[in-house]
Design a protein around this motif. Structure first.
Motif, PDB file in Angstrom:
ATOM      1  N   ARG A   1      61.878 115.763  11.709  1.00  0.00           N
ATOM      2  CA  ARG A   1      60.373 116.331  11.898  1.00  0.00           C
ATOM      3  C   ARG A   1      59.521 116.109  10.616  1.00  0.00           C
ATOM      4  O   ARG A   1      60.067 115.881   9.576  1.00  0.00           O
ATOM      5  N   CYS A   2      58.220 115.677  11.001  1.00  0.00           N
ATOM      6  CA  CYS A   2      57.537 115.843   9.784  1.00  0.00           C
ATOM      7  C   CYS A   2      57.246 117.225   9.370  1.00  0.00           C
ATOM      8  O   CYS A   2      56.910 118.208  10.020  1.00  0.00           O
ATOM      9  N   GLN A   3      57.743 117.604   7.963  1.00  0.00           N
ATOM     10  CA  GLN A   3      57.665 118.766   7.658  1.00  0.00           C
ATOM     11  C   GLN A   3      56.155 119.299   7.330  1.00  0.00           C
ATOM     12  O   GLN A   3      55.928 120.663   7.067  1.00  0.00           O
ATOM     13  N   GLY A   4      55.256 118.499   7.598  1.00  0.00           N
ATOM     14  CA  GLY A   4      53.797 118.719   7.147  1.00  0.00           C
ATOM     15  C   GLY A   4      53.001 119.468   8.475  1.00  0.00           C
ATOM     16  O   GLY A   4      52.484 120.511   8.236  1.00  0.00           O
ATOM     17  N   CYS A   5      53.638 119.025   9.898  1.00  0.00           N
ATOM     18  CA  CYS A   5      52.844 119.727  11.026  1.00  0.00           C
ATOM     19  C   CYS A   5      54.042 119.854  11.715  1.00  0.00           C
ATOM     20  O   CYS A   5      53.813 120.780  12.931  1.00  0.00           O
ATOM     21  N   ASN A   6      55.409 119.795  11.587  1.00  0.00           N
ATOM     22  CA  ASN A   6      56.623 120.581  12.271  1.00  0.00           C
ATOM     23  C   ASN A   6      56.982 119.475  13.589  1.00  0.00           C
ATOM     24  O   ASN A   6      57.589 119.999  14.371  1.00  0.00           O
TER      25      ASN A   6
ATOM     26  N   LEU B   1      53.291 106.841   8.364  1.00  0.00           N
ATOM     27  CA  LEU B   1      52.258 108.030   8.654  1.00  0.00           C
ATOM     28  C   LEU B   1      52.850 108.982   9.915  1.00  0.00           C
ATOM     29  O   LEU B   1      53.495 108.146  10.660  1.00  0.00           O
ATOM     30  N   CYS B   2      52.769 110.154   9.807  1.00  0.00           N
ATOM     31  CA  CYS B   2      53.008 110.904  10.636  1.00  0.00           C
ATOM     32  C   CYS B   2      52.135 110.678  12.005  1.00  0.00           C
ATOM     33  O   CYS B   2      50.993 110.847  11.663  1.00  0.00           O
ATOM     34  N   GLU B   3      52.508 110.498  13.026  1.00  0.00           N
ATOM     35  CA  GLU B   3      51.584 110.150  14.174  1.00  0.00           C
ATOM     36  C   GLU B   3      50.899 111.369  14.535  1.00  0.00           C
ATOM     37  O   GLU B   3      49.749 111.081  15.173  1.00  0.00           O
ATOM     38  N   ASN B   4      51.234 112.460  14.271  1.00  0.00           N
ATOM     39  CA  ASN B   4      50.460 113.581  14.644  1.00  0.00           C
ATOM     40  C   ASN B   4      49.709 114.106  13.724  1.00  0.00           C
ATOM     41  O   ASN B   4      48.280 114.501  14.146  1.00  0.00           O
ATOM     42  N   CYS B   5      49.931 114.435  12.602  1.00  0.00           N
ATOM     43  CA  CYS B   5      48.974 114.977  11.496  1.00  0.00           C
ATOM     44  C   CYS B   5      48.430 113.902  10.535  1.00  0.00           C
ATOM     45  O   CYS B   5      47.642 114.309   9.775  1.00  0.00           O
ATOM     46  N   GLY B   6      49.105 112.696  10.638  1.00  0.00           N
ATOM     47  CA  GLY B   6      48.264 111.526   9.550  1.00  0.00           C
ATOM     48  C   GLY B   6      49.079 111.588   8.093  1.00  0.00           C
ATOM     49  O   GLY B   6      48.431 110.835   7.392  1.00  0.00           O
TER      50      GLY B   6
HETATM   51 ZN   LIG Z   1      52.888 115.567  10.709  1.00  0.00          ZN
END
Ligand SMILES: [Zn+2]
Length: 262
Positions: free
Chosen positions: A225-230, A249-254
């Motif tokens: 998981r991206c810990q920025g946006c989970n 890059l996280c594909e969800n939050c960038g």
């Molecule tokens: Zn993210």
């Protein structure tokens, strides 16, 4: 985006992957330093003294607004009073005229007097008299209003002066707070500047670009998981991260993903 080896960095003996991970680590450390600075700036801005300061400022402005309103009302009441006074003068003149008519008719011979005319004059006099009474009441009302308005204005001015005094004291106290925090703030600012020097130029640009719309542009990638946006990210992300040769890059939050050390 791929990063070329920066020969000037003197990492020739280290592998390409390690080099890139080092750069990411430098960015991660920069983010931590910046976060500490922002936290410190926020807490200096949000002290109890500053909150009170803002409240006093608000209080002063509210009273200032109220004063403006009272002054406008007072002008209107004054105009109204002048109008009523002018009416009083006009009524007085009308009454004098009627008195003159009555004195005149008193000299008439009895046969020239018509009962109807006498009744008419009496009726007119009564009308004027009641208008004068009404006018007097209006005058008393408006004078009460003006007195009250004057008292309100005085009270508001006192409140404003208290608020101003409290504001000045709080402002001085807050300046001292800022002064006291200055040393720490400068230390943390120096940390940020120092950390910035270790960050790759292209990484920094990307970081700043993301920061415009996301806080903490670098996020741990942990447990898929991206810990920025989970958000759970596809397995390809882990492979890209392991390759360690480009920004992922996280594909969800960038956010820029940084592998957490387990
Ligand atoms: Zn993210």
């Amino acid at each position: 985006m791929f990063f070329r080896r920066n020969a000037a960095r003197g990492h020739m003996s280290i592998t390409e992957e390690d080099d890139f991970l080092d750069r990411l680590k430098a960015l991660w450390e920069y983010q931590a330093a910046e976060a500490e600075l922002e936290q410190m700036e926020r807490s200096l801005k949000n002290t109890e003294t500053r909150k009170k300061l803002i409240r006093q400022q608000q209080l002063f402005q509210n009273n200032q607004q109220h004063l403006k309103q009272l002054e406008q009302e007072s002008v209107i009441a004054n105009n109204k009073m002048m109008e009523i006074s002018a009416q009083a003068d006009a009524l007085k003149k009308q009454m004098e005229q009627k008195d003159a008519e009555i004195s005149e008719s008193a000299e008439y011979d009895l046969e020239d007097l018509f009962l109807e005319d006498v009744r008419e004059i009496i009726k007119e006099c009564e009308g004027i008299k009641s208008a004068i009474e009404m006018n007097k009441r209006k005058l008393v009302d408006i004078m009460h209003k003006l007195e009250k308005s004057e008292t309100d204005i005085k009270e508001t001015l006192v409140k404003m002066s208290h608020a101003k005094k409290a504001f000045d004291q709080l402002k001085a106290a807050h300046s001292l707070e800022l002064e006291a925090g200055k040393g720490d703030l400068e230390k943390v600012r120096a940390n940020v500047a120092k950390a910035a020097k270790s960050v790759d130029k292209e990484l920094m640009e990307k970081y700043k670009e993301i920061k415009q719309h996301r806080p903490n542009p670098v996020a741990y990638f942990k447990n898929k998981r991206c810990q920025g946006c989970n958000m759970e990210l596809p397995s390809g992300v882990l492979q890209d991260m392991k390759a360690g040769d480009k920004i992922v890059l996280c594909e969800n939050c960038g956010r820029i993903l940084y592998a957490a050390e387990d």
